[in-house]
Motif scaffolding. Structure first.
Motif, PDB file in Angstrom:
ATOM      1  N   GLY A 696       4.767  -3.264  -7.561  1.00 52.36           N
ATOM      2  CA  GLY A 696       5.498  -2.032  -7.857  1.00 52.36           C
ATOM      3  C   GLY A 696       5.641  -1.171  -6.620  1.00 52.36           C
ATOM      4  O   GLY A 696       4.739  -1.111  -5.771  1.00 52.36           O
ATOM      5  N   VAL A 697       6.775  -0.484  -6.517  1.00 54.81           N
ATOM      6  CA  VAL A 697       7.017   0.289  -5.296  1.00 54.81           C
ATOM      7  C   VAL A 697       6.199   1.577  -5.254  1.00 54.81           C
ATOM      8  O   VAL A 697       5.931   2.106  -4.171  1.00 54.81           O
ATOM      9  N   ASP A 698       5.772   2.101  -6.413  1.00 55.43           N
ATOM     10  CA  ASP A 698       4.915   3.291  -6.363  1.00 55.43           C
ATOM     11  C   ASP A 698       3.592   2.976  -5.702  1.00 55.43           C
ATOM     12  O   ASP A 698       3.052   3.783  -4.936  1.00 55.43           O
ATOM     13  N   VAL A 699       3.061   1.783  -5.981  1.00 52.95           N
ATOM     14  CA  VAL A 699       1.836   1.358  -5.305  1.00 52.95           C
ATOM     15  C   VAL A 699       2.105   1.177  -3.814  1.00 52.95           C
ATOM     16  O   VAL A 699       1.315   1.610  -2.960  1.00 52.95           O
ATOM     17  N   MET A 700       3.233   0.557  -3.483  1.00 55.87           N
ATOM     18  CA  MET A 700       3.579   0.365  -2.082  1.00 55.87           C
ATOM     19  C   MET A 700       3.688   1.713  -1.368  1.00 55.87           C
ATOM     20  O   MET A 700       3.136   1.896  -0.278  1.00 55.87           O
ATOM     21  N   ARG A 701       4.394   2.639  -1.985  1.00 52.23           N
ATOM     22  CA  ARG A 701       4.591   3.951  -1.353  1.00 52.23           C
ATOM     23  C   ARG A 701       3.263   4.681  -1.178  1.00 52.23           C
ATOM     24  O   ARG A 701       3.054   5.385  -0.184  1.00 52.23           O
ATOM     25  N   TRP A 702       2.367   4.515  -2.140  1.00 52.63           N
ATOM     26  CA  TRP A 702       1.061   5.163  -1.995  1.00 52.63           C
ATOM     27  C   TRP A 702       0.266   4.540  -0.851  1.00 52.63           C
ATOM     28  O   TRP A 702      -0.374   5.247  -0.069  1.00 52.63           O
ATOM     29  N   LEU A 703       0.307   3.215  -0.734  1.00 53.52           N
ATOM     30  CA  LEU A 703      -0.367   2.567   0.394  1.00 53.52           C
ATOM     31  C   LEU A 703       0.201   3.055   1.719  1.00 53.52           C
ATOM     32  O   LEU A 703      -0.535   3.296   2.685  1.00 53.52           O
ATOM     33  N   TYR A 704       1.517   3.198   1.794  1.00 55.64           N
ATOM     34  CA  TYR A 704       2.165   3.641   3.028  1.00 55.64           C
ATOM     35  C   TYR A 704       1.759   5.074   3.381  1.00 55.64           C
ATOM     36  O   TYR A 704       1.478   5.387   4.548  1.00 55.64           O
ATOM     37  N   CYS A 705       1.749   5.954   2.377  1.00 54.89           N
ATOM     38  CA  CYS A 705       1.546   7.386   2.658  1.00 54.89           C
ATOM     39  C   CYS A 705       0.079   7.770   2.756  1.00 54.89           C
ATOM     40  O   CYS A 705      -0.266   8.717   3.462  1.00 54.89           O
ATOM     41  N   ASN A 706      -0.792   7.053   2.048  1.00 53.99           N
ATOM     42  CA  ASN A 706      -2.220   7.378   2.064  1.00 53.99           C
ATOM     43  C   ASN A 706      -2.889   6.670   3.237  1.00 53.99           C
ATOM     44  O   ASN A 706      -3.868   5.938   3.084  1.00 53.99           O
ATOM     45  N   HIS A 707      -2.320   6.867   4.423  1.00 53.59           N
ATOM     46  CA  HIS A 707      -2.768   6.126   5.605  1.00 53.59           C
ATOM     47  C   HIS A 707      -2.494   6.960   6.841  1.00 53.59           C
ATOM     48  O   HIS A 707      -1.510   7.709   6.905  1.00 53.59           O
ATOM     49  N   LYS A 708      -3.362   6.821   7.817  1.00 53.85           N
ATOM     50  CA  LYS A 708      -3.173   7.510   9.092  1.00 53.85           C
ATOM     51  C   LYS A 708      -2.077   6.799   9.872  1.00 53.85           C
ATOM     52  O   LYS A 708      -2.254   5.646  10.279  1.00 53.85           O
ATOM     53  N   PRO A 709      -0.916   7.428  10.111  1.00 57.28           N
ATOM     54  CA  PRO A 709       0.246   6.701  10.646  1.00 57.28           C
ATOM     55  C   PRO A 709       0.029   6.041  11.991  1.00 57.28           C
ATOM     56  O   PRO A 709       0.607   4.985  12.251  1.00 57.28           O
ATOM     57  N   GLU A 710      -0.819   6.625  12.842  1.00 58.30           N
ATOM     58  CA  GLU A 710      -0.971   6.034  14.172  1.00 58.30           C
ATOM     59  C   GLU A 710      -1.871   4.799  14.181  1.00 58.30           C
ATOM     60  O   GLU A 710      -2.039   4.155  15.220  1.00 58.30           O
ATOM     61  N   SER A 711      -2.459   4.454  13.042  1.00 56.48           N
ATOM     62  CA  SER A 711      -3.295   3.262  12.932  1.00 56.48           C
ATOM     63  C   SER A 711      -2.518   2.151  12.229  1.00 56.48           C
ATOM     64  O   SER A 711      -1.711   2.413  11.338  1.00 56.48           O
ATOM     65  N   ASP A 712      -2.799   0.906  12.608  1.00 59.99           N
ATOM     66  CA  ASP A 712      -2.161  -0.224  11.940  1.00 59.99           C
ATOM     67  C   ASP A 712      -2.535  -0.232  10.458  1.00 59.99           C
ATOM     68  O   ASP A 712      -3.675   0.060  10.090  1.00 59.99           O
ATOM     69  N   LEU A 713      -1.590  -0.578   9.622  1.00 61.80           N
ATOM     70  CA  LEU A 713      -1.782  -0.591   8.175  1.00 61.80           C
ATOM     71  C   LEU A 713      -2.000  -2.022   7.694  1.00 61.80           C
ATOM     72  O   LEU A 713      -1.155  -2.899   7.906  1.00 61.80           O
ATOM     73  N   LEU A 714      -3.130  -2.275   7.039  1.00 60.70           N
ATOM     74  CA  LEU A 714      -3.405  -3.578   6.432  1.00 60.70           C
ATOM     75  C   LEU A 714      -2.814  -3.566   5.030  1.00 60.70           C
ATOM     76  O   LEU A 714      -3.179  -2.736   4.195  1.00 60.70           O
ATOM     77  N   PHE A 715      -1.924  -4.511   4.774  1.00 64.79           N
ATOM     78  CA  PHE A 715      -1.137  -4.482   3.545  1.00 64.79           C
ATOM     79  C   PHE A 715      -1.262  -5.809   2.801  1.00 64.79           C
ATOM     80  O   PHE A 715      -1.182  -6.885   3.416  1.00 64.79           O
ATOM     81  N   GLY A 716      -1.458  -5.730   1.471  1.00 67.75           N
ATOM     82  CA  GLY A 716      -1.527  -6.943   0.674  1.00 67.75           C
ATOM     83  C   GLY A 716      -1.816  -6.626  -0.778  1.00 67.75           C
ATOM     84  O   GLY A 716      -1.981  -5.463  -1.171  1.00 67.75           O
TER      85      GLY A 716
END
Length: 800
Positions: A696-716
């Motif tokens: 679901g994209v709401d989960v995706m958007r939360w993962l994207y936004c609940n993250h420090k932007p200057e750090s690499d984001l681990l996604f899965g």
């Protein structure tokens, strides 16, 4: 009004699709833009996504940021520019069309027909723009999107007959034109929707910028040894290599003898990882300050640096030590002196002008030279120099006026003049070269060597270094003193320092973005803007074959006025090959016809001009000044300091000497959950549609936004499950509790609160995504009001 009944179990992806249907049926986006039509504006320029394949999960990260910030400023009562961008031209599209058609080389394209190939490229862009538009809508991203059915229809009609006349919906009513011209107007005021970098306006605006470069003396034709992709048969710029252009590869390195003349059984020991370049050897370089050893092995004597004695195989005896400076001037026999190219006076290259004034052949000038860059970390401390096969070698060759021996054609095949090597592909000659050197008694040792080696960023072919002529924008001198001490005259001569002054006027988030951009500007080479390909910007450079004079044309009006031949062939077409190639102008020097060079432009020109082309710089200066510069832009920063950010800055400095944006929000790289980069070949790539349907994209958007932007984001998917359990399900349960008991008690909220636009406080920065979005949505606006974005409410305030 009672609350709608809330189920205890919810299918979040299904609910998202219901909401999308509601937005569509209620024309929610259209109503939003009408509500804010007369409000103070907030300007945004989108970094164009390449419309060449479906989106991956990594694309959703940046697009979520853009949507959140747009919604923030809309809630603040601002009118914003909702224009997405599609990057359309260049090698990335060509390569995919070649794969689709089963083409293996440029000759296949020419046999197929350039006109049809260009149409295929345009059509591919339109079809994938439709796909990416649908995926972005699925993400919940609000933009002024094109009708995806129309994009696909235009792709079909373009391949069928681009000159057929059609009528399509426009901003102010129906628009009638040929299919080709409708496609060329996409994103412009008449049609609206996303901008496309293949548009007429985008191409002609680049012409305007390039003419300014030419008038200032910054555009030139240069000759150099450049990184070259033999499969794509084009040069690869410094920008492309630094960003995505290296791979860990293992090659067979060779250590071999260069027999010294007049010294029986004495040889230089030379090491290289590119044995094909030995065919074009001219000199050998030593470090003048290094200490070299004269060693005996059996009945042979070798010379190599003292710090590289580890390269010797077997027992040896050091006979003598000497400084490298003492070896300068020694002469030797080269490994391939039997080839005609090595025996040709002046050298062997198709660029004959480079041979003027060069005396002697490679055989005649084989000698040891001094070079301060020679080191001992690898090799033997003696570097073989082939001016036609290496960038540093080329500079040394020009410094010493050495012959130029250039062995390869544009597809990496040895040209005539190289004996048994002629006609062979460069990637297939290592083993035969080793055999030939062993037969000659010159081979000392071969061993595997693993190193970072440049590859083509698009097709992953190993690059070669090849002597070519290309077109460049000069970045100007680098001065050995602080920037604040430069005189006006010094800055006027150097574009790089003018860009630095523009960078000073921009806020960079994260703050290290400023330092990274400055570092790139201090150290970058001149900008190579040409490619010897087919689909892309037709560089507006016309050259006289008789006297070699060249002129740059600034727009379509000037071209029509100066055309002496071929205008009737070109008229009615977009400014692309092959039709633009028919137009000739008169040479002002010798009055002979001038033809356009056949090169197309570097695609970063396409993306870098959008702060002018999308804002109607040429057609409506008042509109441009209203919306320029952008208050905010955003892209992933690892590569964009050298690519999109740089090209925006460089082109804005040339055209207007002004910042094209006031605030730059950068973010890092999306990686797999185990920390590895995502690659299709590794099987860990997550496509956007897969992720949207599964988590679901709401989960995706939360993962994207609940993250420090200057750090690499681990996604899965595991992290998606955690986010759903930690945030969405509790939020749903809270609302379910409220709805259930509110309905039992017959309670409804009083809808009396009105939101009024707040002014833009001067001197404050953007809302912190990692803080403001991380909290509950009810806290977004109060935090945002304490952290409002960009320094001014109008683009004009920075001008004074």
């Amino acid at each position: 009004m009672p609350f709608q009944e809330v189920p205890t179990k919810v299918d979040f992806p299904a609910q998202e699709r219901e909401l999308l249907k509601f937005w569509e049926d209620s024309a929610a986006f259209r109503k939003l833009t009408l509500i804010h039509a007369h409000d103070p504006h907030w300007s945004f320029i989108d970094g164009p996504i390449t419309a060449n394949n479906p989106m991956g999960a990594h694309h959703g990260w940046g697009r979520t940021y853009k949507d959140v910030i747009h919604r923030f400023w809309t809630m603040r009562g601002r009118k914003t520019r909702y224009q997405n961008g599609f990057d359309c031209q260049g090698l990335w599209v060509e390569v995919e069309v070649e794969k689709e058609m089963g083409f293996k080389s440029k000759k296949d394209i020419e046999d197929y027909g350039l006109e049809h190939f260009v149409r295929k490229c345009k059509a591919r862009v339109l079809r994938y723009a439709a796909v990416q538009t649908e995926q972005s809508i699925r993400l919940g991203y609000w933009m002024d999107w094109n009708d995806t059915d129309l994009l696909r229809k235009l792709a079909d009609l373009l391949e069928e007959d681009p000159m057929q006349v059609i009528t399509v919906p426009g901003v102010d009513g129906p628009v009638t034109d040929t299919v080709e011209q409708i496609v060329g107007k996409l994103g412009l005021e008449e049609l609206g929707g996303s901008y496309f970098t293949f548009s007429n306006e985008n191409n002609y605006m680049i012409w305007t910028m390039l003419k300014k470069c030419w008038q200032k003396g910054w555009l030139y034709r240069g000759v150099d040894v450049m990184p070259w992709c033999p499969r794509c048969a084009t040069g690869i710029s410094q920008h492309e290599i630094v960003t995505d252009g290296y791979a860990e590869l293992t090659h067979r390195s060779i250590t071999l003898r260069f027999p010294l003349r007049g010294r029986e059984k004495e040889s230089l020991l030379v090491w290289t990882t590119t044995p094909w370049t030995l065919s074009s050897n001219v000199a050998a370089a030593v470090g003048p300050e290094l200490t070299y050893a004269k060693v005996r092995q059996g009945d042979e004597v070798f010379y190599l640096s003292k710090g590289t004695l580890r390269m010797l195989r077997g027992e040896y005896q050091v006979l003598e030590e000497l400084p490298g400076s003492q070896m300068v001037g020694w002469t030797y026999d080269g490994p391939f002196d039997d080839l005609p190219a090595e025996q040709q006076p002046g050298g062997h290259t198709h660029l004959k002008d480079l041979l003027r004034g060069v005396r002697g052949s490679a055989i005649e000038v084989h000698q040891v030279i001094a070079w301060d860059e020679v080191g001992e970390t690898e090799g033997t401390g003696i570097v073989h120099i082939a001016p036609g096969c290496g960038a540093e070698d080329f500079l040394l060759g020009r410094e010493h006026n050495f012959p130029l021996v250039a062995p390869l054609d544009d597809q990496g095949v040895f040209v005539e003049g190289f004996g048994w090597l002629s006609g062979k592909y460069v990637g297939e000659v290592a083993a035969p070269i080793f055999d030939d050197l062993e037969r000659k008694g010159l081979l000392y040792h071969v061993e595997p060597y693993t190193h970072r080696y440049p590859t083509c960023w698009r097709c992953k072919t190993e690059l070669i270094f090849r002597l070519v002529d290309e077109w460049f924008i000069s970045m100007g001198e680098t001065y050995d003193k602080p920037r604040e001490l430069l005189t006006k005259e010094e800055k006027d001569r150097s574009l790089r320092y003018q860009i630095m002054d523009v960078v000073d006027q921009i806020r960079w988030i994260p703050e290290f973005g400023y330092a990274r951009e400055m570092d790139w500007l201090r150290n970058m080479h001149d900008w190579m803007i040409s490619k010897k390909r087919y689909w892309g910007l037709a560089l507006p450079i016309w050259m006289c074959e008789k006297c070699a004079h060249y002129e740059v044309i600034g727009d379509e009006v000037e071209l029509k006025k100066r055309a002496v031949e071929g205008w009737e062939v070109f008229e009615g077409h977009t400014p692309h090959r092959p039709f633009i190639d028919a137009v000739k102008i008169e040479c002002p020097e010798c009055h002979q016809p001038m033809s356009r060079i056949l090169d197309v432009g570097n695609p970063w020109l396409d993306a870098g001009i959008v702060s002018f082309s999308t804002l109607r710089y040429r057609s409506d200066p008042q509109y441009w000044r209203l919306w320029y510069p952008a208050h905010w832009i955003s892209e992933s920063f690892p590569g964009q300091f050298r690519n999109w950010f740089y090209s925006l800055l460089a082109m804005a400095t040339v055209v207007d000497n002004s910042p094209p944006f006031l605030e730059n929000f950068g973010y890092a790289t999306l990686l797999a959950e185990d920390g590895r980069p995502m690659h299709k070949s590794w099987g860990n790539m997550i496509e956007f549609n897969e992720a949207a349907d599964k988590m679901g994209v709401d989960v995706m958007r939360w993962l994207y936004c609940n993250h420090k932007p200057e750090s690499d984001l681990l996604f899965g998917y595991h992290r998606g499950d955690e986010a759903r359990r930690a945030f969405l399900i509790p939020l749903w349960n809270v609302y379910s509790f409220l709805a259930t008991y509110a309905n039992l008690d017959g309670w409804t909220p009083a809808l009396t609160t009105a939101l009024t636009p707040a002014p833009l406080p001067k001197g404050e920065g953007s809302p912190s995504l990692s803080q403001g979005v991380r909290g509950a949505s009810t806290r977004l606006i109060p935090r945002g009001r304490r952290r409002t974005a960009t320094t001014c409410s109008t683009a004009g305030c920075w001008r004074g």
